[in-house]
Design a protein around this motif. Sequence first.
Motif, PDB file in Angstrom:
ATOM      1  N   LEU A 264       0.823  -1.213   0.000  1.00 15.24           N
ATOM      2  CA  LEU A 264       0.000   0.000   0.000  1.00 15.24           C
ATOM      3  C   LEU A 264       0.854   1.260   0.000  1.00 15.24           C
ATOM      4  CD1 LEU A 264      -2.872  -0.908   2.510  1.00 15.24           C
ATOM      5  CD2 LEU A 264      -3.109  -0.478   0.045  1.00 15.24           C
ATOM      6  N   HIS A 265       2.009   1.182   0.651  1.00 14.13           N
ATOM      7  CA  HIS A 265       2.881   2.360   0.720  1.00 14.13           C
ATOM      8  C   HIS A 265       3.941   2.374  -0.376  1.00 14.13           C
ATOM      9  CE1 HIS A 265       1.340   4.234   4.371  1.00 14.13           C
ATOM     10  NE2 HIS A 265       1.108   3.003   4.805  1.00 14.13           N
ATOM     11  N   GLY A 266       3.856   1.438  -1.300  1.00 15.65           N
ATOM     12  CA  GLY A 266       4.766   1.440  -2.438  1.00 15.65           C
ATOM     13  C   GLY A 266       6.203   1.113  -2.102  1.00 15.65           C
ATOM     14  N   VAL A 267       6.413   0.398  -1.015  1.00 16.51           N
ATOM     15  CA  VAL A 267       7.769   0.002  -0.630  1.00 16.51           C
ATOM     16  C   VAL A 267       8.065  -1.377  -1.203  1.00 16.51           C
ATOM     17  CG1 VAL A 267       9.348  -0.480   1.275  1.00 16.51           C
ATOM     18  CG2 VAL A 267       7.686   1.386   1.465  1.00 16.51           C
ATOM     19  N   GLY A 268       8.955  -1.428  -2.169  1.00 15.59           N
ATOM     20  CA  GLY A 268       9.315  -2.698  -2.780  1.00 15.59           C
ATOM     21  C   GLY A 268      10.286  -3.474  -1.921  1.00 15.59           C
ATOM     22  N   ASN A 269      10.460  -4.742  -2.243  1.00 16.57           N
ATOM     23  CA  ASN A 269      11.337  -5.611  -1.474  1.00 16.57           C
ATOM     24  C   ASN A 269      12.271  -6.401  -2.384  1.00 16.57           C
ATOM     25  OD1 ASN A 269      10.139  -5.538   1.450  1.00 16.57           O
ATOM     26  ND2 ASN A 269       8.370  -5.733   0.081  1.00 16.57           N
ATOM     27  N   ILE A 270      13.513  -6.441  -2.018  1.00 13.41           N
ATOM     28  CA  ILE A 270      14.464  -7.347  -2.663  1.00 13.41           C
ATOM     29  C   ILE A 270      14.279  -8.700  -1.993  1.00 13.41           C
ATOM     30  CG2 ILE A 270      16.899  -7.829  -3.135  1.00 13.41           C
ATOM     31  CD1 ILE A 270      17.403  -4.784  -2.661  1.00 13.41           C
ATOM     32  N   LEU A 271      13.761  -9.661  -2.710  1.00 17.49           N
ATOM     33  CA  LEU A 271      13.471 -10.964  -2.126  1.00 17.49           C
ATOM     34  C   LEU A 271      14.739 -11.811  -2.114  1.00 17.49           C
ATOM     35  CD1 LEU A 271       9.983 -11.673  -3.741  1.00 17.49           C
ATOM     36  CD2 LEU A 271      10.522 -10.552  -1.563  1.00 17.49           C
ATOM     37  N   ARG A 272      15.215 -12.092  -0.920  1.00 18.23           N
ATOM     38  CA  ARG A 272      16.482 -12.798  -0.751  1.00 18.23           C
ATOM     39  C   ARG A 272      16.245 -14.215  -0.236  1.00 18.23           C
ATOM     40  NH1 ARG A 272      21.314  -9.584  -1.247  1.00 18.23           N
ATOM     41  NH2 ARG A 272      22.184 -11.615  -0.762  1.00 18.23           N
ATOM     42  N   LYS A 273      16.234 -15.169  -1.143  1.00 16.95           N
ATOM     43  CA  LYS A 273      16.091 -16.554  -0.716  1.00 16.95           C
ATOM     44  C   LYS A 273      17.295 -17.019   0.090  1.00 16.95           C
ATOM     45  CE  LYS A 273      12.939 -18.148  -4.319  1.00 16.95           C
ATOM     46  NZ  LYS A 273      12.712 -19.125  -5.419  1.00 16.95           N
ATOM     47  N   ASP A 274      18.416 -16.353  -0.102  1.00 15.76           N
ATOM     48  CA  ASP A 274      19.616 -16.735   0.647  1.00 15.76           C
ATOM     49  C   ASP A 274      19.683 -16.038   2.006  1.00 15.76           C
ATOM     50  OD1 ASP A 274      20.053 -14.185  -0.317  1.00 15.76           O
ATOM     51  OD2 ASP A 274      22.116 -14.551  -0.946  1.00 15.76           O
TER      52      ASP A 274
END
Length: 338
Positions: A264-274
């Motif tokens: 909702l706040h437009g904060v993206g995430n770097i998805l780190r499987k490691d």
Amino acid sequence: MAAPCGRGAAPLVLIALSAAFLTYNALLSSRSFLPPLPSSTAPFPGATASSRRLGAGGTGRRRAFHTAVTASDAFYNTWQCRVMYYWFKEARRAPSGAEMGGFTRILHSRRPDEFVDEIPTFVADPLPDGDQGYIVLNRPWAFVQWLQKADIQEEYILMAEPDHIIVKPIPNLSGDGRAAAFPFFYIEPKKYEKVLRKFFPEHEGAITKIDPIGNSPVIIEKESLARIAPTWMNVSLAMKKDPEADKAFGWVLEMYAYALASALHGVGNILRKDFMIQGKLTYGKIGEWRFNKRLYESKPPRNLPLPPKGVPQSVVTLVKMVNEAAANIPNWGSYAAN
């Protein structure tokens, strides 16, 4: 952090010493590059003057992040926080721990406990209307209070949990305005789109904007978290009051609420499987041997026997790290006796 403290899972394992986080439920991947250790809506009403900062400890280091852990005053939470903080300090002392800044246990019990001099602690109020039998419902409200009232020197926050053990120094994995987060296999926004649309209307965009994350482990800019936290809290409360959402999300409800608030706040995430290995076990068990953290709800672990051959090395590492912390934390012996 598979099923973190208060959510009902027990220990999994550490896969290799190339990992950075080890929890009783999961751990960081052996693919991790981390070096080894040497040995917004309006704020929710109801805060009282008893919310106060009893400790923190930050630094002015570049891209330093402040580690924050929410906890109740339950015995079970307390010994895990003591172990977690012990290994946090070990990691920060390492040469590669330069970006690890201060540490705060956000204690949502309304009053300080006997460990505020050992663990930097901010005392927050629990929800004024209670947690409805879902203790982690206090978590977002506790973060709102801490962010509003504490003097946090760092510009980034690592949200962690009591049952996490840091096995390596952690760098700031966020970047370009995006947070760094671990993708959980059981957070499935597409599967629950119908329910989520009650809180994330069509005009907000595709349901894929909601990442498969929880609030922990997450490294995020402090300013972004300050915007997200009140929404995270209010969405958690709204979901808990909605019978369909409450049934669909169960013990991971506030994780869905955080993921949704972030979108909702437009904060993206770097998805780190490691960032972590997601565990599917609820306990380590081989033959007659088992290690279940929930066996220690009334006494802390001490001198745990090492697992037999055949148990994953991650479990062995976990047991050794708990034993080392218990052997070195001041007054653990008398604490265990009491």
